[in-house]
Design an enzyme around this catalytic site. Structure first.
Site, short mmCIF file in Angstrom:
data_model
loop_
_atom_site.label_atom_id
_atom_site.label_comp_id
_atom_site.label_asym_id
_atom_site.label_seq_id
_atom_site.Cartn_x
_atom_site.Cartn_y
_atom_site.Cartn_z
CE1 TYR A 56 -3.94 2.21 0.51
CE2 TYR A 56 -2.47 3.39 1.99
CZ TYR A 56 -3.64 3.34 1.26
OH TYR A 56 -4.50 4.41 1.26
CE LYS A 60 -3.61 4.79 -2.15
NZ LYS A 60 -4.65 5.33 -3.04
CB THR A 91 -13.05 5.48 4.57
OG1 THR A 91 -11.81 4.78 4.73
CG2 THR A 91 -12.80 6.97 4.37
#
Length: 151
Positions: A56, A60, A91
């Site tokens: 991840y 990014k 989220t």
């Protein structure tokens, strides 16, 4: 982490941004203007802990550099390309982590505002980058992380 898991994260987070940018960029080059706002993450600028997420973070970081590269290549076509890098946000993606007391405590403690962000708190920055108010902004990655990365 298996190679399959690595590739899946890279494909979604980085290759996906490349493919969408490629399609949008073709149209914007034809019309001689455009504005792309990519979603990166503060994780592209730091190594998070305690959760393991090297793919991840790498994906990014790739989005941030892809944004800068496209901005450089497409400025001649009057296309601006920027990214925003949210910190920990409330989220669906972070729901599991927020339920884990070890992760949630670290995230809030290490964020100077001592909370996670809410998705609506990204709106003003996106509106700014999408508007003519940011006509001199391109190739930028803007952190919106409650101060997490200022340490």
């Amino acid at each position: 982490m298996s190679l399959k898991e690595w590739k899946q994260v890279i494909d979604v987070n980085l290759t996906g941004v490349f493919l969408v940018s490629q399609v949008a960029g073709r149209q914007m080059i034809k019309q001689k203007s455009g504005n792309i706002i990519n979603i990166a993450s503060m994780s592209g600028s730091i190594a998070n802990f305690p959760q393991p997420q090297c793919a991840y973070n790498a994906s990014k970081a790739g989005v941030i550099l892809l944004t800068k590269s496209l901005a450089s290549e497409w400025v001649q076509h009057n296309i601006r390309v920027n990214s925003i890098s949210p910190g920990y946000m409330n989220t669906h993606l972070t729901a599991k982590g927020l339920q884990n007391p070890d992760y949630a405590q670290h995230w809030r403690t290490l964020t100077p505002m001592h909370r996670v962000g809410e998705p609506h708190e990204l709106t003003g920055l996106v509106v700014f980058l999408a508007s003519d108010a940011s006509s001199y902004v391109t190739g930028s990655d803007i952190l919106i992380d409650g101060g997490y990365t200022m340490r």
